[in-house]
Scaffold this active site. Structure first.
Site, PDB file in Angstrom:
ATOM      1  CG  HIS A 186      -1.066 -45.286  33.145  1.00  0.00           C
ATOM      2  ND1 HIS A 186      -1.186 -45.352  31.776  1.00  0.00           N
ATOM      3  CD2 HIS A 186       0.259 -45.441  33.415  1.00  0.00           C
ATOM      4  CE1 HIS A 186       0.004 -45.544  31.246  1.00  0.00           C
ATOM      5  NE2 HIS A 186       0.898 -45.593  32.215  1.00  0.00           N
ATOM      6  CG  ASN A 220       2.329 -47.711  29.419  1.00  0.00           C
ATOM      7  OD1 ASN A 220       1.592 -46.773  29.107  1.00  0.00           O
ATOM      8  ND2 ASN A 220       3.231 -47.623  30.384  1.00  0.00           N
ATOM      9  CB  CYS A 272       1.717 -42.468  32.266  1.00  0.00           C
ATOM     10  SG  CYS A 272       2.977 -43.194  31.220  1.00  0.00           S
TER      11      CYS A 272
HETATM   12  O1  UT7 Z   1       3.620 -45.841  32.409  1.00  0.00           O
HETATM   13  C1  UT7 Z   1       4.652 -45.600  33.299  1.00  0.00           C
HETATM   14  C2  UT7 Z   1       5.894 -46.078  32.680  1.00  0.00           C
HETATM   15  N1  UT7 Z   1       6.459 -47.312  33.050  1.00  0.00           N
HETATM   16  C3  UT7 Z   1       6.072 -48.208  33.979  1.00  0.00           C
HETATM   17  O2  UT7 Z   1       5.074 -48.092  34.628  1.00  0.00           O
HETATM   18  C4  UT7 Z   1       6.937 -49.394  34.191  1.00  0.00           C
HETATM   19  C5  UT7 Z   1       6.957 -49.839  35.613  1.00  0.00           C
HETATM   20  N2  UT7 Z   1       7.872 -50.967  35.790  1.00  0.00           N
HETATM   21  C6  UT7 Z   1       7.588 -52.204  35.353  1.00  0.00           C
HETATM   22  O3  UT7 Z   1       6.514 -52.442  34.841  1.00  0.00           O
HETATM   23  C7  UT7 Z   1       8.616 -53.291  35.582  1.00  0.00           C
HETATM   24  O4  UT7 Z   1       9.667 -52.772  36.366  1.00  0.00           O
HETATM   25  C8  UT7 Z   1       9.171 -53.864  34.243  1.00  0.00           C
HETATM   26  C9  UT7 Z   1       8.096 -54.707  33.576  1.00  0.00           C
HETATM   27  C10 UT7 Z   1       9.603 -52.753  33.336  1.00  0.00           C
HETATM   28  C11 UT7 Z   1      10.367 -54.774  34.518  1.00  0.00           C
HETATM   29  O5  UT7 Z   1      10.005 -55.828  35.384  1.00  0.00           O
HETATM   30  P1  UT7 Z   1      10.964 -56.204  36.599  1.00  0.00           P
HETATM   31  O6  UT7 Z   1      10.377 -57.378  37.238  1.00  0.00           O
HETATM   32  O7  UT7 Z   1      11.173 -54.955  37.406  1.00  0.00           O
HETATM   33  O8  UT7 Z   1      12.288 -56.648  35.842  1.00  0.00           O
HETATM   34  P2  UT7 Z   1      13.756 -56.067  35.995  1.00  0.00           P
HETATM   35  O9  UT7 Z   1      13.895 -54.783  35.247  1.00  0.00           O
HETATM   36  O10 UT7 Z   1      14.155 -56.095  37.441  1.00  0.00           O
HETATM   37  O11 UT7 Z   1      14.585 -57.184  35.220  1.00  0.00           O
HETATM   38  C12 UT7 Z   1      14.621 -58.546  35.696  1.00  0.00           C
HETATM   39  C13 UT7 Z   1      15.390 -59.356  34.678  1.00  0.00           C
HETATM   40  C14 UT7 Z   1      16.727 -58.731  34.264  1.00  0.00           C
HETATM   41  O12 UT7 Z   1      17.654 -59.788  34.070  1.00  0.00           O
HETATM   42  P3  UT7 Z   1      18.755 -60.130  35.205  1.00  0.00           P
HETATM   43  O13 UT7 Z   1      19.562 -58.870  35.345  1.00  0.00           O
HETATM   44  O14 UT7 Z   1      17.956 -60.474  36.433  1.00  0.00           O
HETATM   45  O15 UT7 Z   1      19.486 -61.286  34.608  1.00  0.00           O
HETATM   46  C15 UT7 Z   1      16.418 -58.105  32.934  1.00  0.00           C
HETATM   47  O16 UT7 Z   1      17.556 -58.023  32.094  1.00  0.00           O
HETATM   48  O17 UT7 Z   1      14.617 -59.483  33.487  1.00  0.00           O
HETATM   49  C16 UT7 Z   1      15.433 -59.097  32.372  1.00  0.00           C
HETATM   50  N3  UT7 Z   1      14.564 -58.509  31.366  1.00  0.00           N
HETATM   51  C17 UT7 Z   1      13.995 -59.238  30.387  1.00  0.00           C
HETATM   52  N4  UT7 Z   1      14.049 -60.549  30.104  1.00  0.00           N
HETATM   53  C18 UT7 Z   1      13.341 -60.980  29.035  1.00  0.00           C
HETATM   54  C19 UT7 Z   1      14.168 -57.212  31.221  1.00  0.00           C
HETATM   55  N5  UT7 Z   1      13.347 -57.098  30.164  1.00  0.00           N
HETATM   56  C20 UT7 Z   1      13.220 -58.330  29.643  1.00  0.00           C
HETATM   57  C21 UT7 Z   1      12.510 -58.840  28.534  1.00  0.00           C
HETATM   58  N6  UT7 Z   1      12.590 -60.180  28.286  1.00  0.00           N
HETATM   59  N7  UT7 Z   1      11.733 -58.088  27.755  1.00  0.00           N
END
Ligand code: UT7
Length: 316
Positions: A243, A273, A113
C-alpha cells in the site's frame, strides 16, 4: 480450483495537483512533503466524478483486457473508504448495474487502506469454494471529498483513483497459477487512530505518527509469517506491492527485512496515497510495463484504518 488474476485495469482522474500548487495556499512546501512522504503529485476527481464512476472505468478496462463479458461476472467487490453514499447502497451495486453485470452479486469491503487485500482474500475464498467463477475486485477512492483542505497534516497525503483486477478459475490456466491463503488482521483498539469523519466534523482524522508506527511493526511481521507458513524465503519473492501510504514506511520495511528496495513497487510520488485503490493501481502499472512474469511470486501488503492489515501471496 486454482484462482488467479486474469487481468488488471485502472482509471486515474485527469486533474494533477503538484506539491507546489498546494504550497501556494497552505503553510507547507514541496521540500517538506517530499522529504516526509515521497509524494510529488496527486490526481483529484472532477466534480462530476464519483467513487463508483472511477471504479466503473477501472473495471471496464480489466474486463476488456481479459476479453470477458460483463454477464460472466459472478461477484463484484469494491474496496473503498470513501463510497458515493455513506452506509448504503454500496458502490459495488452501482458498478454492477452500470457495467451490465446482470448475474453478479455486489458488495463493498470496508477495511480502508487494507480493503483491497481483504477483498482479494474474499474473492479467492469464493473461487476456491466454487461459489464464484469470475470475480471483479476493485479499489476506488475519492478521498478529496472527505479531506479538510485547510489541514496541511492530512490533505497533502491523499489522491483519488481506482484500480481493478479480474480473478477467475478458467480451464486452460497455466499450471503455475498458485494463490495461497492470505493473512488478515485487525486491532480495533486503534479504531480512533484514523477515521473517515469525526463526531464534530465531516472530515477525515488521522494520528499520522500512530499509523506510521503500526505500519512499520505489522508489515515485517506479516511478511515473515506468510513466507514461513508457505515454506518460502524472502529471496523467493520477485515483487512486494505495498500500500502506497508513505515512501518512508516502504523504505523502513525494506531495511528492516533486508530486502533491496527495488523489489518493492513504488508509485507514491505520482499518485500519493489512494488508500484502497493504491495496490490495484500499482498492479495495473506493473502489468502494463511487463514487470510481472509468469511464475513470479508476488506479495500484496495492505495496512491502515481499523487498525487493519493483510497480505496476499500468489504466483503471477
Ligand atoms: O494509508 C494509511 C493512512 N495514513 C498513513 O499511513 C500515514 C502514516 N503517517 C505518516 O506518513 C507520517 O506520520 C506523516 C507524513 C503523516 C507525518 O510525518 P511526521 O514526520 O510524523 O510529522 P509529524 O506529524 O510528527 O509533524 C512534524 C512537524 C509538526 O510541526 P512541529 O509541531 O514539529 O512544529 C507538524 O505541524 O511537521 C509539521 N507538519 C507540516 N509541516 C509542513 C505537518 N504537516 C506538515 C506539512 N507541511 N504538510
Amino acid at each position: 480450483m486454482v484462482p488467479r488474476i486474469l487481468s488488471t485495469g485502472r482509471y486515474i482522474p485527469e486533474r494533477c495537483v503538484s506539491n507546489d500548487e498546494l504550497s501556494a495556499r497552505l503553510d507547507t512546501s514541496d521540500e517538506w512533503i517530499f522529504s516526509h512522504t515521497g509524494i510529488k503529485t496527486r490526481y483529484l476527481a472532477a466534480d462530476n466524478e464519483t467513487t463508483s464512476s472511477l471504479a466503473l472505468r477501472a473495471a471496464q478496462a480489466a474486463l476488456e483486457r481479459a476479453g470477458k463479458a460483463p454477464g460472466e461476472v459472478d461477484l463484484i467487490l469494491v474496496a473503498t473508504g470513501s463510497p458515493d453514499y455513506p452506509g448504503f447502497p454500496s458502490c459495488a451495486s452501482i458498478v454492477q448495474e452500470q457495467l451490465g453485470c446482470s448475474q453478479a452479486a455486489a458488495m463493498d469491503v470496508v477495511a480502508a487502506c487494507s480493503g483491497f487485500v481483504y477483498a482479494v482474500e474474499t474473492a479467492r475464498s469464493f473461487l476456491v469454494s466454487g461459489a464464484a467463477r469470475l470475480v471483479l475486485v476493485i479499489g476506488s477512492e475519492v478521498f478529496s471529498r472527505i479531506l479538510d483542505w485547510s489541514d496541511r497534516a492530512t490533505c497533502i497525503l491523499f489522491g483519488d483513483g481506482a484500480g481493478a483486477v479480474l480473478l477467475g478459475t478458467d480451464e486452460g490456466l497455466p499450471p503455475n497459477g498458485d494463490f495461497r491463503r492470505s493473512l488478515l488482521m485487525s486491532d480495533g483498539s486503534g479504531a480512533e487512530t484514523l477515521t473517515s469523519r469525526q463526531a464534530h466534523s465531516p472530515y477525515l482524522f488521522m494520528n499520522g505518527r500512530r499509523v506510521y508506527n503500526f505500519a512499520i511493526k505489522i508489515v515485517p511481521e506479516l511478511v515473515g509469517k506468510i513466507l514461513s507458513e508457505n515454506g518460502l524465503a524472502l529471496d523467493d519473492l520477485r515483487w512486494i506491492v505495498p500500500h502506497q501510504a508513505n515512501a518512508r514506511i516502504i523504505e523502513s520495511t525494506a531495511k528492516g527485512l533486508g530486502i533491496p528496495l527495488n523489489r518493492f513497487y513504488m508509485n507514491i510520488a505520482r499518485y500519493a496515497n489512494t488508500s484502497g485503490a493504491s495496490i490495484p493501481i500499482a498492479l495495473d502499472e506493473m502489468n502494463e510495463k511487463g514487470l510481472l512474469k509468469r511464475g513470479d511470486w508476488v506479495l500484496l501488503v495492505g495496512f491502515g484504518a481499523g487498525l487493519t492489515a493483510g497480505v496476499n501471496l500468489f504466483r503471477w
